[in-house]
Design an enzyme around this catalytic site. Structure first.
Site, PDB file in Angstrom:
ATOM      1  CE  LYS A  16     -14.594  44.320  32.199  1.00 14.94           C
ATOM      2  NZ  LYS A  16     -13.515  44.659  31.522  1.00 14.94           N
ATOM      3  NE  ARG A  91     -16.257  47.602  27.979  1.00 16.73           N
ATOM      4  CZ  ARG A  91     -16.095  46.370  27.898  1.00 16.73           C
ATOM      5  NH1 ARG A  91     -16.930  45.403  27.125  1.00 16.73           N
ATOM      6  NH2 ARG A  91     -15.128  45.710  28.422  1.00 16.73           N
ATOM      7  NE  ARG A 130      -8.527  38.479  27.290  1.00 20.68           N
ATOM      8  CZ  ARG A 130      -9.252  39.617  27.564  1.00 20.68           C
ATOM      9  NH1 ARG A 130      -9.927  39.685  28.694  1.00 20.68           N
ATOM     10  NH2 ARG A 130      -9.982  40.295  26.581  1.00 20.68           N
ATOM     11  NE  ARG A 163     -11.561  38.479  24.083  1.00 23.03           N
ATOM     12  CZ  ARG A 163     -12.224  39.329  24.699  1.00 23.03           C
ATOM     13  NH1 ARG A 163     -12.502  39.095  26.035  1.00 23.03           N
ATOM     14  NH2 ARG A 163     -12.372  40.792  24.348  1.00 23.03           N
ATOM     15  NE  ARG A 174     -10.762  44.798  23.418  1.00 21.65           N
ATOM     16  CZ  ARG A 174      -9.929  43.710  23.733  1.00 21.65           C
ATOM     17  NH1 ARG A 174      -9.006  43.477  22.696  1.00 21.65           N
ATOM     18  NH2 ARG A 174      -9.916  42.942  24.831  1.00 21.65           N
TER      19      ARG A 174
HETATM   20  P1  ADP Z   1     -12.765  42.871  27.630  1.00 24.23           P
HETATM   21  O1  ADP Z   1     -12.770  41.587  28.174  1.00 24.23           O
HETATM   22  O2  ADP Z   1     -11.463  43.085  26.887  1.00 24.23           O
HETATM   23  O3  ADP Z   1     -13.389  43.881  28.585  1.00 24.23           O
HETATM   24  P2  ADP Z   1     -15.159  42.241  26.327  1.00 24.23           P
HETATM   25  O4  ADP Z   1     -15.374  40.674  26.350  1.00 24.23           O
HETATM   26  O5  ADP Z   1     -16.074  42.695  27.491  1.00 24.23           O
HETATM   27  O6  ADP Z   1     -14.047  42.751  26.305  1.00 24.23           O
HETATM   28  O7  ADP Z   1     -15.762  42.892  25.227  1.00 24.23           O
HETATM   29  C1  ADP Z   1     -15.557  42.557  23.887  1.00 24.23           C
HETATM   30  C2  ADP Z   1     -16.061  43.419  22.779  1.00 24.23           C
HETATM   31  O8  ADP Z   1     -17.731  43.220  22.771  1.00 24.23           O
HETATM   32  C3  ADP Z   1     -15.944  44.941  22.983  1.00 24.23           C
HETATM   33  O9  ADP Z   1     -14.639  45.322  22.350  1.00 24.23           O
HETATM   34  C4  ADP Z   1     -17.133  45.444  21.875  1.00 24.23           C
HETATM   35  O10 ADP Z   1     -16.935  45.358  20.750  1.00 24.23           O
HETATM   36  C5  ADP Z   1     -18.058  44.593  22.530  1.00 24.23           C
HETATM   37  N1  ADP Z   1     -18.633  45.001  23.776  1.00 24.23           N
HETATM   38  C6  ADP Z   1     -18.765  44.301  24.926  1.00 24.23           C
HETATM   39  N2  ADP Z   1     -19.423  45.158  25.998  1.00 24.23           N
HETATM   40  C7  ADP Z   1     -20.112  45.896  25.189  1.00 24.23           C
HETATM   41  C8  ADP Z   1     -20.913  47.050  25.515  1.00 24.23           C
HETATM   42  N3  ADP Z   1     -21.367  47.378  26.734  1.00 24.23           N
HETATM   43  N4  ADP Z   1     -21.023  48.020  24.777  1.00 24.23           N
HETATM   44  C9  ADP Z   1     -20.594  47.846  23.419  1.00 24.23           C
HETATM   45  N5  ADP Z   1     -19.744  46.926  22.923  1.00 24.23           N
HETATM   46  C10 ADP Z   1     -19.495  46.177  23.657  1.00 24.23           C
HETATM   47  P1  ADP Z   2     -11.414  41.530  31.633  1.00 24.37           P
HETATM   48  O1  ADP Z   2     -12.823  40.592  31.722  1.00 24.37           O
HETATM   49  O2  ADP Z   2     -11.544  42.795  32.519  1.00 24.37           O
HETATM   50  O3  ADP Z   2     -11.225  42.006  30.320  1.00 24.37           O
HETATM   51  P2  ADP Z   2      -9.675  39.201  32.214  1.00 24.37           P
HETATM   52  O4  ADP Z   2     -10.390  38.803  33.753  1.00 24.37           O
HETATM   53  O5  ADP Z   2      -9.967  38.653  31.006  1.00 24.37           O
HETATM   54  O6  ADP Z   2     -10.140  40.794  32.301  1.00 24.37           O
HETATM   55  O7  ADP Z   2      -8.288  39.457  32.498  1.00 24.37           O
HETATM   56  C1  ADP Z   2      -7.199  40.070  31.763  1.00 24.37           C
HETATM   57  C2  ADP Z   2      -5.891  39.128  31.821  1.00 24.37           C
HETATM   58  O8  ADP Z   2      -5.377  39.415  32.767  1.00 24.37           O
HETATM   59  C3  ADP Z   2      -5.879  37.751  31.883  1.00 24.37           C
HETATM   60  O9  ADP Z   2      -4.834  36.944  31.007  1.00 24.37           O
HETATM   61  C4  ADP Z   2      -5.869  37.217  33.296  1.00 24.37           C
HETATM   62  O10 ADP Z   2      -5.478  35.935  33.369  1.00 24.37           O
HETATM   63  C5  ADP Z   2      -5.165  38.413  33.678  1.00 24.37           C
HETATM   64  N1  ADP Z   2      -5.367  38.765  34.967  1.00 24.37           N
HETATM   65  C6  ADP Z   2      -6.726  38.884  35.817  1.00 24.37           C
HETATM   66  N2  ADP Z   2      -6.376  39.144  36.880  1.00 24.37           N
HETATM   67  C7  ADP Z   2      -5.000  39.454  37.296  1.00 24.37           C
HETATM   68  C8  ADP Z   2      -4.496  40.064  38.234  1.00 24.37           C
HETATM   69  N3  ADP Z   2      -5.051  40.419  39.334  1.00 24.37           N
HETATM   70  N4  ADP Z   2      -3.062  39.922  38.096  1.00 24.37           N
HETATM   71  C9  ADP Z   2      -2.411  39.704  36.959  1.00 24.37           C
HETATM   72  N5  ADP Z   2      -3.101  39.191  35.927  1.00 24.37           N
HETATM   73  C10 ADP Z   2      -4.492  39.162  36.050  1.00 24.37           C
END
Ligand code: ADP
Ligand code: ADP
Ligand code: ZN
Length: 220
Positions: A16, A91, A130, A163, A174
């Site tokens: 995302k 979420r 990551r 992170r 998660r």
């Molecule tokens: P990821 O990139 O792994 O999807 P995010 O950066 O979006 O993770 O979220 C990191 C953390 O922030 C989550 O594990 C949760 O603790 C909190 N968080 C983010 N978005 C939400 C949401 N919509 N509702 C509840 N907690 C959230």
């Molecule tokens: P999210 O925001 O959904 O948690 P990220 O965009 O941070 O996910 O991506 C999670 C991890 O996967 C990062 O290390 C990123 O560089 C890698 N990644 C993202 N898109 C792809 C893809 N299409 N193929 C392989 N690795 C990817």
């Protein structure tokens, strides 16, 4: 006038944040990521930051009421006038219902929900490799998507960090927290005719093309 209200749905690690960088540039809308907002609050040690820290560190969801309030305040800001891209919100179903209500109030309904679908097995590898920019938040991966210059961000030159919640333990929490909820939200938006499912296992460039095509088709 051009409006674009987009939601990115997908499990942690689905890509995302990676895709949001280019899509928000294409449509000139702000990237609103609740996770980024919570981490910024933690870095500033604000009262919000203190309140959410224990949840983020463990990988647990922040309570709905607090999360909804943060998004409600953010959507009031002037830069959302032409739209926005929501990443990581909603979420949960209560968040989705609250979002519908707040968007109805401001007259900007969701136009597209892009569901980046990646099997759970792939996500552990993505998340445990990551690295993210300490300044602009851009995501990289040590092997799948490495930065050009070692530990430095390609976009802004700041240092890359791991992170605190990308440990195998917090990743497992998660994925468990989000798996069923994400499926339920996909159904919720499918029923509303808003869901576009994207195969998130493709290369970053191909996922980008698939999202762009889905957005263009829907505009036509
Ligand atoms: P990821 O990139 O792994 O999807 P995010 O950066 O979006 O993770 O979220 C990191 C953390 O922030 C989550 O594990 C949760 O603790 C909190 N968080 C983010 N978005 C939400 C949401 N919509 N509702 C509840 N907690 C959230
Ligand atoms: P999210 O925001 O959904 O948690 P990220 O965009 O941070 O996910 O991506 C999670 C991890 O996967 C990062 O290390 C990123 O560089 C890698 N990644 C993202 N898109 C792809 C893809 N299409 N193929 C392989 N690795 C990817
Ligand atoms: Zn950066």
């Amino acid at each position: 006038m051009w409006f674009m209200q987009i939601v990115f749905l997908g499990l942690p690690g689905a890509g995302k944040g990676t895709q949001a960088v280019s899509i928000t540039e294409d449509f000139d809308v702000p990237h609103i990521a609740t996770g980024d907002m919570f981490r910024a609050a933690m870095a500033a040690d604000s009262s919000l930051g203190q309140e959410v820290r224990e949840y983020l560190v463990k990988g647990l969801l922040v309570p709905d009421e607090l999360t909804i309030q943060v998004v409600r305040d953010r959507l009031q800001q002037a830069d959302t006038k032409n739209g926005f891209l929501l990443d990581g919100f909603p979420r949960t179903e209560p968040q989705a219902i609250a979002l519908e209500e707040m968007l109805r109030e401001i007259g900007k309904p969701i136009m597209h929900v892009l569901y980046l679908q990646v099997p759970r097995e792939d996500l552990l590898q993505r998340l445990t490799g990551r690295v993210v920019c300490s300044s602009c938040g851009t995501s990289y991966h040590v092997t799948l998507n490495p930065p050009t210059h070692g530990g430095i961000c390609d976009r802004c030159g700041a240092e890359l960090i791991v992170r605190k919640d990308d440990t195998p333990e917090a990743v497992a929490v998660r994925l468990a927290e989000n798996f069923e909820r994400t499926e339920a939200l996909a159904k919720f938006y499918e029923q509303r005719g808003l869901l576009r499912t994207i195969d998130g296992t493709q290369s970053i460039g191909h996922v980008y093309d698939a999202i762009s095509n889905a957005l263009q088709e829907a505009q036509a």
